[in-house]
Design a protein around this motif. Structure first.
Motif, PDB file in Angstrom:
ATOM      1  N   SER B 283      23.829  37.506  63.440  1.00  0.00           N
ATOM      2  CA  SER B 283      24.738  37.435  64.587  1.00  0.00           C
ATOM      3  C   SER B 283      25.924  38.385  64.384  1.00  0.00           C
ATOM      4  N   HIS B 284      26.185  38.760  63.168  1.00  0.00           N
ATOM      5  CA  HIS B 284      27.239  39.738  62.885  1.00  0.00           C
ATOM      6  C   HIS B 284      26.655  41.144  62.723  1.00  0.00           C
ATOM      7  N   GLY B 285      25.374  41.298  62.988  1.00  0.00           N
ATOM      8  CA  GLY B 285      24.732  42.598  62.791  1.00  0.00           C
ATOM      9  C   GLY B 285      24.562  42.948  61.320  1.00  0.00           C
ATOM     10  N   ALA B 286      24.516  41.918  60.468  1.00  0.00           N
ATOM     11  CA  ALA B 286      24.411  42.173  59.030  1.00  0.00           C
ATOM     12  C   ALA B 286      23.018  41.820  58.531  1.00  0.00           C
ATOM     13  N   CYS B 287      22.411  42.773  57.836  1.00  0.00           N
ATOM     14  CA  CYS B 287      21.099  42.538  57.252  1.00  0.00           C
ATOM     15  C   CYS B 287      21.256  42.487  55.731  1.00  0.00           C
ATOM     16  N   LEU B 288      20.672  41.480  55.112  1.00  0.00           N
ATOM     17  CA  LEU B 288      20.694  41.436  53.648  1.00  0.00           C
ATOM     18  C   LEU B 288      19.544  42.296  53.155  1.00  0.00           C
ATOM     19  N   VAL B 289      19.864  43.503  52.750  1.00  0.00           N
ATOM     20  CA  VAL B 289      18.817  44.485  52.474  1.00  0.00           C
ATOM     21  C   VAL B 289      18.296  44.437  51.038  1.00  0.00           C
ATOM     22  N   ALA B 290      19.000  43.737  50.176  1.00  0.00           N
ATOM     23  CA  ALA B 290      18.556  43.691  48.782  1.00  0.00           C
ATOM     24  C   ALA B 290      19.038  42.395  48.156  1.00  0.00           C
ATOM     25  N   ASP B 291      18.398  41.998  47.078  1.00  0.00           N
ATOM     26  CA  ASP B 291      18.860  40.806  46.368  1.00  0.00           C
ATOM     27  C   ASP B 291      18.430  40.888  44.915  1.00  0.00           C
TER      28      ASP B 291
END
Ligand code: SF4
Lengths: 256, 409
Positions: B283-291
């Motif tokens: 919803s904030h346009g944030a993608c968790l691209v790595a972990d």
């Protein structure tokens, strides 16, 4: 332009009106169980007091825990941004903010332009929050408003070592049973909050000047204990409790 | 419009993964009827020799994740606490210990083990946990002891762990009543390395903008590299997933609709809230691209020699993410920040997992200083929902995203 900030906290709700950035009026009320109603009520009251109607207000921002339930607000912004903006509004030099709220304490560091650089909030625990003070006031049967003045009379602050609110409460009760002076117990409670909150703030690295915001800043005992624990003087505005709402009203004048 | 957008975002491989996992658990649960042996093994444990001996490996931690995701964790944790286990004990351990006594959870419990394999490269908790289970089930326990690699892996350590690899193959020969199958082991070792390599390639597709895969997707697709590492099934699956992700990257299809910010996740997922969290960030346009979590199953590839699996696994299994010093962990995170173009780090301070959460404040500080990006600490637990406070986490994420947005603008 008239703008409004509504800060619906877990204990109290605050409203502020600004006109072209100039402080018009502020108001504080208990939140109670219905956050939405509390926001609506205080907004109506502050308008009435000012002899204004809702359409005179050009922008409204809601903040605080109940920020998303304030349906008449243009948008919701977190306490972090609002306290930062409010603190800078009250004192343009401020670089760090510490706020002890009802269920959350926060430390915020700003850059030179007043933008939030980083922040920390207490872990999920009431210790070091306004709620902690309320529980202690009840155990001591002392009006919370008197805490500040009483603790400044302490000769020898009692030591409260538990981090947990419930355990600390039983520590306080046993101190009472042992006949420890109220002033000393209260000062001990303030020191315990001071060390708890300062640990969080230190982790972030406070940049002076530091302002303490929020309702708890009215308590001179906490301000003193926290300042001592941080080893930094704390600036406190007479409008400390309204800081979040002021910040919200201030931000409401700016485009998103 | 919106619905076609969402359709194209659906990962096709998901269905296949569900089928594979169902088959895997059916096979494991019917092992007694089909005459195969079952071993319970820790998530970082050396599984390949089990496969070489046709033993079915079962993972209480994977099961724990399923318990968490189906929101059955609190019940089981409370049950363990009633049995006398401390609420501070890892919630995987609590739910597994409780589950074994009632055959509860989403799949009616795990199949009874014939043996237990415990690798302490992930934590010390597993030692006591597996001892408890060995007593409960009255079956043999093999402990694979990997010294903590503070700064290095020296020859003494190598010899110490290497000798245990021999003890391990002897243990399996004894438990299975036949000599250890070294030929088969070679094949399994090769497949394991191939699987890890392909998994890493899958994760690497997140370097694309927008990222076709997110950490939340990876939490799901991870299951096979944990449970079926060393099999052709895992290799085939990840090849297919890799092809799909590359295709998505080529077509510019992101894991979330409108990727504006790229974040890194540290620590285990919050299994009962993955959907809430992924939607919250989206919803904030944030993608968790790595972990750091899903990449732990391919993080020690550099130490593995596919032509000498047993020889190299001493080092490979010792130098995994949870068994190295904080400085090296911080280096790993910092390298991922660069590799995936990360704007901010989200650290889950996990009440259950002490080895994962202990150094986080230092890692946070080091990465903030070195990379100049903000980070957020949220407190929760991977399985025990009682440690999750929605309104507090909601505010922290909103505030964090305000900071990131302000910085980027
Ligand atoms: S303590 Fe951490 S590493 Fe150990 S079993 Fe629990 S979650 Fe896994």
């Amino acid at each position: 332009m008239l703008t409004a900030g509504i800060d619906v906290g877990s204990i109290s709700t605050k409203a502020v009106l600004l006109e072209d950035g100039r402080f018009v009026r502020g108001r504080v009320a208990f939140t109670g169980y219905n956050a939405e109603a509390a926001g609506r009520r205080i907004f109506e009251e502050i308008l009435q007091e000012s002899g204004l109607t809702e359409d005179a207000v050009g922008g409204i921002i809601a903040t605080g825990y109940g920020r998303k339930s304030v349906s008449f607000a243009g948008r919701a912004v977190t306490e972090i941004l609002c306290h930062a903006a409010g603190a800078r509004y009250l004192d343009a030099e401020i670089r760090s903010v510490v706020d002890i709220g009802g269920q959350d304490s926060k430390a915020i560091v700003l850059d030179a332009d007043g933008r939030v650089k980083t922040f920390a909030m207490n872990d999920k625990c009431a210790a070091g929050t306004g709620r902690f003070l309320e529980v202690m006031a009840r155990a001591l049967e002392v009006d919370l408003d008197l805490f500040g003045a009483l603790s400044l009379q302490a000769e020898n602050p009692a030591r409260i070592s538990s981090l947990c609110t419930v355990f600390a409460e039983s520590e306080v009760i046993s101190l009472i049973a042992r006949g420890e002076k109220r002033e000393n117990i209260i000062a001990g409670i303030h020191e315990s909050i001071g060390s708890r909150v300062s640990a969080m703030a230190r982790r972030l690295g406070m940049v002076p000047p530091v302002m303490m915001t929020g309702g708890v800043a009215k308590n001179a005992g906490v301000v003193q204990a926290l300042g001592k624990a941080l080893d930094l003087p704390l600036r406190v505005s007479p409008q400390a409790q309204l800081t979040g709402a002021i910040g919200a009203a201030f931000l409401a004048a700016r485009p998103e | 419009m919106a619905s076609t957008g969402e359709d194209k975002r659906k990962v096709k491989a998901v269905k296949k993964m569900k089928d594979i996992m169902t088959t895997y658990y059916i096979e494991a649960k019917t092992a007694a009827q089909t005459g195969r042996k079952v071993a319970w093994i820790t998530s970082g444990g050396p599984v390949e020799p089990l496969l070489a001996m046709d033993v079915i490996p079962v993972y209480p931690e994977n099961h724990g994740a399923m318990i968490g995701a189906s929101k059955m964790g609190v019940d089981l944790c409370e049950k363990a606490e009633a049995m006398g286990y401390a609420s501070d004990l890892c919630s995987y351990a609590r739910s597994d210990i409780a589950c074994a006594t009632v055959n509860g959870g989403p799949i009616g419990g795990l199949p009874r083990p014939d043996m237990l394999i415990c690798g302490n490269n992930i934590c010390g908790t597993v030692l006591k946990w597996y001892e408890v289970q060995a007593r409960y089930f009255g079956c043999p326990l093999f402990i694979f002891d990997t010294p903590f690699c503070h700064t290095e892996f020296n020859d003494d350590m190598r010899r110490y762990v290497r000798r245990q690899v021999d003890e391990y193959t002897a243990f399996l020969a004894e438990a299975c009543g036949r000599p250890f199958d070294f030929d088969r082991m070679k094949e399994v070792g090769r497949l394991s390395v191939e699987g890890q390599r392909t998994w890493q390639q899958v994760l690497d597709t997140a370097m694309n903008r927008p990222a076709p895969i997110s950490a939340f997707d990876a939490f799901f697709h991870l299951a096979l590299i944990v449970t079926l590492r060393g099999t052709q099934i895992a290799v085939d699956y990840y090849r297919e997933l890799l092809a799909e992700m590359r295709e998505r990257a080529a077509e510019g299809i992101g894991s979330i609709p409108n990727e504006k910010y790229r974040l890194l996740w540290d620590n285990l997922p919050v299994w009962y809230r993955t959907k809430w969290l992924s939607e919250k960030f989206a919803s904030h346009g944030a993608c968790l691209v790595a972990d750091t979590y899903t990449s732990a199953w391919c993080g020690s590839l550099k130490y593995m020699d596919e032509n000498d699996f047993l020889g190299s696994m001493a080092e490979g299994y010792s130098r995994i993410y949870l068994n190295i010093g904080v400085d090296e962990m911080a280096d790993t995170v910092a390298a991922m920040v660069d590799k995936y173009g990360v704007d901010g780090v989200v650290l889950h301070s996990n009440r259950s997992c002490k080895p994962y959460s202990l150094g986080q404040y230092d890692i946070q500080r080091i990465v903030e200083e070195r990379k100049g990006i903000p980070s957020l600490m949220i407190e929760a637990d991977m399985v025990d929902e009682r440690a999750f406070s929605e309104s507090q986490i909601d505010t922290r994420i909103d505030a964090f995203m305000e900071v990131i947005r302000n910085r980027k603008n």
